[in-house]
Design an enzyme around this catalytic site. Structure first.
Site, short mmCIF file in Angstrom:
data_model
loop_
_atom_site.label_atom_id
_atom_site.label_comp_id
_atom_site.label_asym_id
_atom_site.label_seq_id
_atom_site.Cartn_x
_atom_site.Cartn_y
_atom_site.Cartn_z
N GLU A 156 0.83 -1.19 0.00
CA GLU A 156 0.00 0.00 0.00
C GLU A 156 0.87 1.25 0.00
OE1 GLU A 156 -2.92 -0.22 3.11
OE2 GLU A 156 -3.62 -2.19 2.49
N CYS A 191 3.65 8.42 0.83
CA CYS A 191 4.19 7.47 1.80
C CYS A 191 4.40 6.13 1.10
CB CYS A 191 3.21 7.32 2.96
SG CYS A 191 3.79 6.28 4.30
N CYS A 215 6.26 -6.60 7.46
CA CYS A 215 7.37 -6.04 8.24
C CYS A 215 7.83 -7.07 9.25
CB CYS A 215 6.93 -4.77 8.95
SG CYS A 215 8.28 -3.93 9.83
N CYS A 264 6.49 -4.04 15.77
CA CYS A 264 6.21 -2.98 16.75
C CYS A 264 4.78 -3.16 17.25
CB CYS A 264 6.39 -1.61 16.12
SG CYS A 264 8.11 -1.27 15.62
N CYS A 318 1.63 -1.16 15.75
CA CYS A 318 1.53 -1.03 14.29
C CYS A 318 0.83 -2.23 13.69
CB CYS A 318 2.93 -0.87 13.70
SG CYS A 318 2.93 -0.69 11.90
N CYS A 374 -1.33 6.41 9.62
CA CYS A 374 -0.06 5.87 10.07
C CYS A 374 -0.28 4.63 10.94
CB CYS A 374 0.69 6.93 10.86
SG CYS A 374 2.34 6.44 11.37
#
Length: 377
Positions: free
Chosen positions: A98, A113, A120, A124, A127, A351
């Site tokens: 994305e 972005c 990932c 985290c 996230c 975010c």
């Protein structure tokens, strides 16, 4: 030669200027052809060699035989009520990534972005991307392809007839940790800066990292784009919980690397500190005091990011009043901070909300689902 043994065509989309020049030399052509073709690809959005009218017909035919210009395909495009646009792009092997275009300042600033990985690996805790697990690194063509696609969808050319750019800023802040895909991310950023491609200022290209210390040092040797640090906590105990990478590269090591990076830049520069505010986790006055003490000798600016909720995260978004209080505490302690406005949350473009579709090779998504089911029981 049969199709099975034919040499694959080279995808020119992700080649840096040096790589493009080497490609044309391999065809027996002059190096200057690289600049011509780069402008067609990145500034005109062209993927058809026959349309490149300043190239000879024999060269166009040779390019069609030996090369291609292939970007990601768009499988979804959404526009938020605030003007934010999100694209879900299909890359090689059918994975989805994305990318998000965020307009600001009445449209004069348009920040893209960009993702660097499918999923990932860092996990985290606040996230959503990390909960999907990790599949692979994106190639340089798949990274710069996000810029290429977004530019075509947002304006068609690098600059519109009125002189306004379709994209004014790029942040490597989408899915993935950019510094764990260094060999593809750096050539992509060099294309963003190259005058024959996107021609962006090094201050308008930002790499955001959770703190891969050795690669921050390497980055400073290779390119001096703007650097953003996903800090989110001012002590190691809390940051270990929020950003597991901190157990390997703690805050002291990370800030020392930031200072070394700034020392290598040829001009006055600041580090951007990203601090996600999570209700009752890191949003109290003591946290603000600790943060200012930590950053006392680092040239930096602070971006405060209210947590963007996702299902079963276990975290909550602080109230607007609490966010403003935290900002005021920082101001009273002698440091200004900007509150990043949540954009695109109605299309899951805010975010920490980018997820794509990941063929998880870490089994993190499976464990995440199991934890949700255990909580429900």
């Amino acid at each position: 030669m049969s199709a099975a043994t034919a040499t694959p065509r080279t995808n020119l989309l992700g080649l840096s200027r040096e790589q493009m020049e080497a490609f044309f030399v391999s065809l027996g052509e002059k190096k200057f052809r690289a600049a011509q073709v780069m402008k067609w690809i990145h500034q005109e959005g062209c993927d058809d060699f026959e349309s490149m009218t300043n190239l000879s017909k024999p060269l166009r035919a040779r390019l069609a035989e030996h090369a291609e210009i292939r970007g990601p395909s768009v499988v979804y495009e959404g526009t938020s009520s605030d003007g934010t646009r999100k694209w879900v792009l299909e890359v090689e092997d059918g994975s989805y990534v994305e990318t998000v275009l965020i307009p600001a300042d009445s449209g004069s600033r348009r920040t893209l972005c960009v993702s660097s990985q499918v999923g990932c690996s860092l996990d985290c805790s606040f996230c959503s991307t990390g909960k999907q697990g990790f599949q692979r690194n994106l190639t340089s063509a798949e990274i710069i392809g996000q810029v290429w696609v977004a530019q075509q969808r947002a304006g068609g050319r690098m600059s519109a007839p009125d002189g306004r750019r379709a994209i004014t800023n790029v942040v490597m802040m989408g899915m993935g940790e950019p510094l764990l895909n260094y060999d593809n991310v750096v050539p992509s950023m060099k294309l963003m800066l190259d005058d024959n491609a996107y021609g962006l200022s090094k201050r308008r290209v930002t790499l955001s990292t959770s703190g891969v210390v050795p690669m921050i040092d390497k980055l400073g040797d290779d390119i001096d784009v703007s650097l953003a640090i996903s800090l989110h906590a001012a002590n190691d105990e809390l940051r270990n919980e929020l950003v597991p990478l901190n157990r390997k590269y703690n805050i002291e090591k990370l800030l020392d690397a930031c200072k070394r990076y700034l020392a290598k830049c040829g001009d006055a520069r600041h580090i951007t500190i990203e601090y996600t505010l999570i209700k009752d986790v890191n949003d109290q006055q003591a946290h603000a005091q600790e943060l200012i003490a930590l950053l006392d000798d680092l040239p930096c600016k602070i971006n405060l990011i209210p947590f963007n909720p996702f299902p079963h995260s276990g975290y909550e978004k602080p109230s607007r009043n609490q966010v403003m209080r935290f900002q005021s505490w920082l101001y009273e302690l002698g440091h200004t901070a900007m509150v990043r406005t949540t954009r695109g949350d109605d299309i899951d473009a805010a975010c920490g909300q980018l997820v794509g579709r990941v063929k998880d090779r870490t089994r993190r998504h499976e464990r995440y689902i199991q934890s949700i089911q255990l909580d429900a029981d």
